[in-house]
Write an enzyme that holds these catalytic residues in place. Structure first.
Site, mmCIF file in Angstrom:
data_model
loop_
_atom_site.group_PDB
_atom_site.id
_atom_site.type_symbol
_atom_site.label_atom_id
_atom_site.label_comp_id
_atom_site.label_asym_id
_atom_site.label_seq_id
_atom_site.Cartn_x
_atom_site.Cartn_y
_atom_site.Cartn_z
ATOM 1 N N ARG A 237 0.851 -1.187 0.000
ATOM 2 C CA ARG A 237 0.000 0.000 0.000
ATOM 3 C C ARG A 237 0.882 1.230 0.000
ATOM 4 O O ARG A 237 1.902 1.275 0.714
ATOM 5 C CB ARG A 237 -0.919 0.026 1.235
ATOM 6 N N HIS A 298 -0.866 -0.265 -9.694
ATOM 7 C CA HIS A 298 -1.550 -1.210 -8.792
ATOM 8 C C HIS A 298 -2.068 -2.428 -9.564
ATOM 9 O O HIS A 298 -3.257 -2.761 -9.519
ATOM 10 C CB HIS A 298 -2.703 -0.498 -8.065
HETATM 11 P P1 NAI Z 1 -1.735 -11.292 5.125
HETATM 12 O O1 NAI Z 1 -2.779 -10.762 6.029
HETATM 13 O O2 NAI Z 1 -1.740 -12.734 4.745
HETATM 14 O O3 NAI Z 1 -0.287 -10.962 5.713
HETATM 15 C C1 NAI Z 1 0.078 -9.722 6.241
HETATM 16 C C2 NAI Z 1 1.197 -9.961 7.233
HETATM 17 O O4 NAI Z 1 1.691 -8.679 7.636
HETATM 18 C C3 NAI Z 1 0.749 -10.706 8.494
HETATM 19 O O5 NAI Z 1 1.643 -11.759 8.761
HETATM 20 C C4 NAI Z 1 0.792 -9.630 9.570
HETATM 21 O O6 NAI Z 1 1.122 -10.140 10.842
HETATM 22 C C5 NAI Z 1 1.897 -8.738 9.051
HETATM 23 N N1 NAI Z 1 1.867 -7.373 9.563
HETATM 24 C C6 NAI Z 1 0.804 -6.609 9.901
HETATM 25 N N2 NAI Z 1 1.202 -5.397 10.297
HETATM 26 C C7 NAI Z 1 2.554 -5.398 10.216
HETATM 27 C C8 NAI Z 1 3.558 -4.419 10.487
HETATM 28 N N3 NAI Z 1 3.252 -3.207 10.938
HETATM 29 N N4 NAI Z 1 4.841 -4.765 10.283
HETATM 30 C C9 NAI Z 1 5.173 -6.005 9.837
HETATM 31 N N5 NAI Z 1 4.274 -6.957 9.564
HETATM 32 C C10 NAI Z 1 2.989 -6.658 9.745
HETATM 33 O O7 NAI Z 1 -1.825 -10.344 3.826
HETATM 34 P P2 NAI Z 1 -1.345 -10.682 2.353
HETATM 35 O O8 NAI Z 1 -2.414 -11.398 1.620
HETATM 36 O O9 NAI Z 1 0.020 -11.277 2.405
HETATM 37 O O10 NAI Z 1 -1.279 -9.208 1.729
HETATM 38 C C11 NAI Z 1 -0.395 -8.240 2.222
HETATM 39 C C12 NAI Z 1 -0.775 -6.891 1.642
HETATM 40 O O11 NAI Z 1 -0.529 -6.858 0.245
HETATM 41 C C13 NAI Z 1 -2.269 -6.535 1.751
HETATM 42 O O12 NAI Z 1 -2.602 -6.007 3.012
HETATM 43 C C14 NAI Z 1 -2.443 -5.500 0.674
HETATM 44 O O13 NAI Z 1 -2.190 -4.232 1.222
HETATM 45 C C15 NAI Z 1 -1.335 -5.848 -0.337
HETATM 46 N N6 NAI Z 1 -1.870 -6.325 -1.614
HETATM 47 C C16 NAI Z 1 -1.527 -5.656 -2.751
HETATM 48 C C17 NAI Z 1 -1.989 -6.078 -3.973
HETATM 49 C C18 NAI Z 1 -1.599 -5.401 -5.253
HETATM 50 O O14 NAI Z 1 -2.228 -5.650 -6.297
HETATM 51 N N7 NAI Z 1 -0.569 -4.567 -5.275
HETATM 52 C C19 NAI Z 1 -2.908 -7.212 -4.079
HETATM 53 C C20 NAI Z 1 -3.155 -7.886 -2.822
HETATM 54 C C21 NAI Z 1 -2.666 -7.429 -1.633
#
Ligand code: NAI
Length: 352
Positions: A237, A298
């Site tokens: 993000r 994005h």
């Molecule tokens: P997820 O929920 O499986 O993993 C997120 C991880 O980040 C978790 O292990 C959590 O504990 C950790 N986390 C939370 N806050 C944190 C912090 N302040 N510092 C370090 N670690 C922290 O989410 P997933 O599916 O891996 O997606 C991650 C992010 O990717 C999403 O939140 C979204 O913002 C982004 N995304 C971007 C896309 C794109 O097209 N560019 C598409 C899909 C997701």
């Protein structure tokens, strides 16, 4: 039985084709709007049972209040992130669902594609060759092998990224609020404090969600700690990075390169064809002038598999909400399954 009516906001032709195909099995009454869901456009949701929204819709307190007042019962996010939804306003009034993991492969593969492209200047080589310029001056890259990769956020995407990196002979270090030690063993990486990731990594890739606590986590102070020449990748993000600090770091050459699929003020630009307009946003315009910055719109999620899963899970979520089933994908600030549980007083938007 009356059909459930869903207003889709911020839609593009590709959204419609995947959702129309999938809706053959659900028979919802769908209306697609091109406009974003914002406090200004929210009136368009009148008469609908649910709204379906995306990453750049503005579902703030006012939007949620209006949705609630007009009888909308569900906000179905067709994405994983939900930082653009006021859960506080939705609490106990409107349920919010999302698609937690439609294809971690799409995003993790894309992060690597950006690194490879930028490091080896493929984006510039493509343009040069088309103009019969076969010079390779300025394209000097580095071997990934032997470099240290820092992964911030080892959830679904971060772990697939670590898995993919196994073939590259790199050292992986990681930071997560909730370390997954089993995965660390499996993919041969070590958890370190955030400051150590900043100090040790040659490449830093962001895979954590945006939360109120980590807005601008990559700021002047963080950059100061990083190695000279560090390569920063953000497919997560935009607001995780303070763009002004990034630009300063690029200008003084402390940052070697930045691959950005997201940008903190992306909502006015990304996904739109603005080729006949000037860019008003000076920070975005400046970023786009650096040869060592790759900006994309994005699109990391944008694969056939991910779009199919997004449509399927979104419509499943809506069916489950209006049916008797439990809602595994409801967003609850305390129990959303991401292991990212904020303090206990944060409101919960899960249907009781
Ligand atoms: P997820 O929920 O499986 O993993 C997120 C991880 O980040 C978790 O292990 C959590 O504990 C950790 N986390 C939370 N806050 C944190 C912090 N302040 N510092 C370090 N670690 C922290 O989410 P997933 O599916 O891996 O997606 C991650 C992010 O990717 C999403 O939140 C979204 O913002 C982004 N995304 C971007 C896309 C794109 O097209 N560019 C598409 C899909 C997701």
């Amino acid at each position: 039985m009356e059909k459930i009516r869903i207003a889709f906001f911020d839609t593009k032709p590709y959204d419609r084709s995947f959702f129309d195909e999938c809706n053959r099995n659900y028979h919802f009454q769908i209306e697609y709007f091109e406009t974003r869901l914002t406090p200004k456009s929210v009136a368009m949701a009148k008469g609908f049972d649910a709204v379906c929204a995306f990453v750049n819709d503005n579902i703030d307190d006012k939007t949620v209040d209006e949705l609630y007042n007009m009888g909308v019962k569900l906000i179905a996010m067709r994405c994983a992130g939900y930082n653009n939804v006021s859960l506080k306003a939705a609490y106990d009034r409107i349920t919010v669902v999302r698609v937690p993991g439609y294809s971690p492969y799409a995003v993790a593969e894309y992060a690597l594609a950006m690194i490879m492209t930028l490091n080896r200047s493929l984006h510039r080589a493509y343009n040069r060759i088309r103009e019969n310029n076969f010079s390779i001056n300025g394209f000097l890259g580095f071997d990934l092998r032997g470099k240290t990769f820092g992964i911030i956020g080892t959830g679904k995407i971060g772990l697939v990224f670590a898995e993919i990196l196994q073939g590259f002979g790199v050292k992986i270090i990681a930071y997560d609020l909730f370390p997954n030690h089993k995965a660390a063993k499996q993919y041969n990486f070590e958890y370190l404090p955030l400051e150590e990731i900043y100090r040790q990594a040659d490449v830093i890739s962001l895979h954590c969600p945006l939360t109120p606590e980590n807005v601008h986590m990559i700021n002047h102070d963080a950059i100061k700690m990083m190695k000279k020449g560090v390569f920063i990748v953000n497919t997560s993000r935009g607001k995780l990075i303070d763009t002004k600090a990034l630009i300063d770091g690029l200008k003084n050459k402390h940052i070697g390169a930045a691959a950005l699929d997201v940008y903190e003020e992306e909502s006015d630009y990304f996904f739109e064809d603005l080729s006949n307009h000037a860019i008003d946003d000076d920070k975005l315009a400046r970023l786009m002038t650096f040869p060592n910055v790759l900006v994309t719109s994005h699109q990391a999620f944008f694969t056939r598999e991910a779009m199919t899963n997004i449509a399927q899970v979104t419509l499943d979520n809506i069916r489950d909400f209006f049916g008797p089933k439990l809602l595994p994908n409801a967003i609850c600030a305390r129990c959303d399954g991401s292991r990212n549980c904020p303090p206990a007083n944060t409101p919960c938007a899960r249907k009781a």
